[in-house]
Scaffold this active site. Structure first.
Site, short mmCIF file in Angstrom:
data_model
loop_
_atom_site.label_atom_id
_atom_site.label_comp_id
_atom_site.label_asym_id
_atom_site.label_seq_id
_atom_site.Cartn_x
_atom_site.Cartn_y
_atom_site.Cartn_z
N SER A 60 42.04 38.52 39.67
CA SER A 60 41.01 37.58 39.23
C SER A 60 39.59 38.06 39.45
O SER A 60 38.67 37.63 38.75
CB SER A 60 41.20 36.24 39.94
OG SER A 60 41.12 36.39 41.34
N LYS A 120 43.41 27.74 32.55
CA LYS A 120 42.57 28.87 32.16
C LYS A 120 42.65 29.05 30.64
O LYS A 120 42.02 28.32 29.91
CB LYS A 120 42.97 30.11 32.96
CG LYS A 120 42.71 29.90 34.46
CD LYS A 120 43.09 31.08 35.28
CE LYS A 120 42.65 30.92 36.74
NZ LYS A 120 43.30 29.77 37.43
N HIS A 133 45.89 34.77 34.98
CA HIS A 133 44.84 35.24 34.07
C HIS A 133 45.39 36.06 32.91
O HIS A 133 44.61 36.59 32.11
CB HIS A 133 43.82 36.06 34.85
CG HIS A 133 43.07 35.26 35.88
ND1 HIS A 133 41.92 34.57 35.59
CD2 HIS A 133 43.34 35.02 37.18
CE1 HIS A 133 41.51 33.94 36.68
NE2 HIS A 133 42.36 34.20 37.66
#
Length: 385
Positions: A172, A231, A200
């Site tokens: 991240s 996300k 991610h």
């Protein structure tokens, strides 16, 4: 001294220590017109009206909240539909919803590991993975970042009957990715399970946006797959995917699953719509990848301290806390929000700007960002002249 005064003194000392090292965090209110290059809405789905409408319709149909935990009366048909869709998307037998990614990682590690377990983690893993290992009571070791030889060396020394290798899929703060193939090989050599937190990567990478693991690596290679919904999918919550035995075990033993209210059904409805868009409209990922390439070309032309990341996470390593905060303040004056990341989130001496790109950004937005970064360089050069 009264007890309350002693406590306030303790809080004041902790605050002063953080402030003196430029590590005190503040919550800024994002002003209208500010360009966000700090968030994780990689595909722009958090602002997609179709996702918003699906959430509104879900609230009208199922109510504003689930009202209970999944194991009491909070598991609604919309939750079941989303879990089934996530399992199909990732090529797993089953998936299980959690309220947040942090809770998912805490719950999985606490449910799987105990004092007879050895957990091996990449040194740059997310805090939730590190905290989950601590909560489990397992013997935890951290191997050098993306260093399979160091991992293998540590595993050779372990006498534990059960071993678990844990890594982020995309890291991240650095934006680089785990070597899934090598991690799987090392894990199998040591009869260990491999757990990947693809927070991610989900929605951004892989076939149909299924992540850096997705359908390419099945449960035999990556038995434990974690992904987040807040996300690239633009909503909130997380999931764990794997074979039926794994998911049933987590359902029974993960305290952060058993003892919390289920995800609001409106969020589940919005996520189903987002998942439909991710799988059916690859142009969002295409545009995101074009934005990444465009930013990197411009940053390299400016001589910025760019990393090798090719994901939406584009860190600029500035070194000191003062310098990082200074650049972030200059960018804020230009209407640009960028993450100023300092220790303890990253190692000492590795403070950075964490720039994130989204499919919502246009070329003009990225040009504004590059102009702001150039202004930071000019201001720094003037100070040193």
């Amino acid at each position: 001294m009264p007890v309350s005064d002693a406590w306030h003194q303790r809080l004041a000392q902790a605050r002063l220590s953080r402030q003196q090292t430029q590590r005190w965090r503040t919550r800024g209110v994002v002003a209208a017109g500010t360009l966000d290059f700090a968030g994780n809405d990689y595909l722009g789905l958090a602002q997609d009206p179709r996702v918003s409408e699906a959430q509104a319709e879900g609230a009208r149909r199922f109510g504003s909240g689930a009202g209970a935990s999944h194991l009491v009366s909070g598991h609604l048909e919309i939750h079941e539909a989303l879990e089934n869709a996530l399992a199909r998307w990732t090529g797993r037998q089953r998936a299980l919803l959690f309220s947040t990614g942090y809770m998912a990682n805490l719950g999985v590690l606490q449910a799987l590991a105990n004092a007879d377990t050895a957990i091996f983690q990449d040194r740059l893993n997310h805090a939730s993975l590190l905290d989950g290992a601590t909560l489990s009571g397992a013997r935890s070791r951290r191997f050098h970042h993306r260093d399979a030889n160091d991992l293998n060396r540590l595993m050779d020394r372990s006498q534990c009957s059960h071993k678990l290798v844990v890594s982020d899929g995309v890291f991240s703060m650095d934006g680089d990715g785990a070597d899934i193939a090598t991690l799987a090989q090392v894990s199998q050599r040591h009869r260990a399970w491999l757990m990947i937190d693809d927070a991610h990567g989900v929605g951004v990478l892989g076939d149909n946006g299924s992540g850096c693991v997705g359908t390419r690596w099945g449960s035999a290679d990556v038995p434990v797959l974690v992904g987040t919904l807040g996300k690239a999918l633009g909503t909130a919550g997380a999931f764990v995917a794997g074979d039926a035995a794994l998911i049933e075990h987590i359902t029974q033993f993960a305290r952060s699953y058993v003892y919390t209210t289920a995800q609001p059904p409106s969020i589940a409805a919005a996520t189903l719509k987002a998942l439909e868009i991710v799988q059916g409209e690859p142009e969002h990922r295409d545009h995101l990848n074009a934005n990444i390439a465009y930013f990197r070309r411009g940053a390299l032309q400016l001589g910025l301290p760019l990393s090798t990341s090719t994901t939406p996470i584009q860190p600029l390593l500035l070194g000191s806390e003062d310098r990082t905060l200074g650049w972030a303040a200059t960018l804020a004056k230009h209407g640009l929000q960028v993450g100023a990341i300092r220790p303890p989130t990253v190692p000492n001496g590795e403070a950075r700007l964490r720039i994130t790109l989204s499919a919502r950004h246009g070329r003009r937005d990225i040009d504004r960002l590059l102009e702001g970064l150039n202004a930071c360089q000019r201001a720094e050069a003037t100070c040193h002249a």
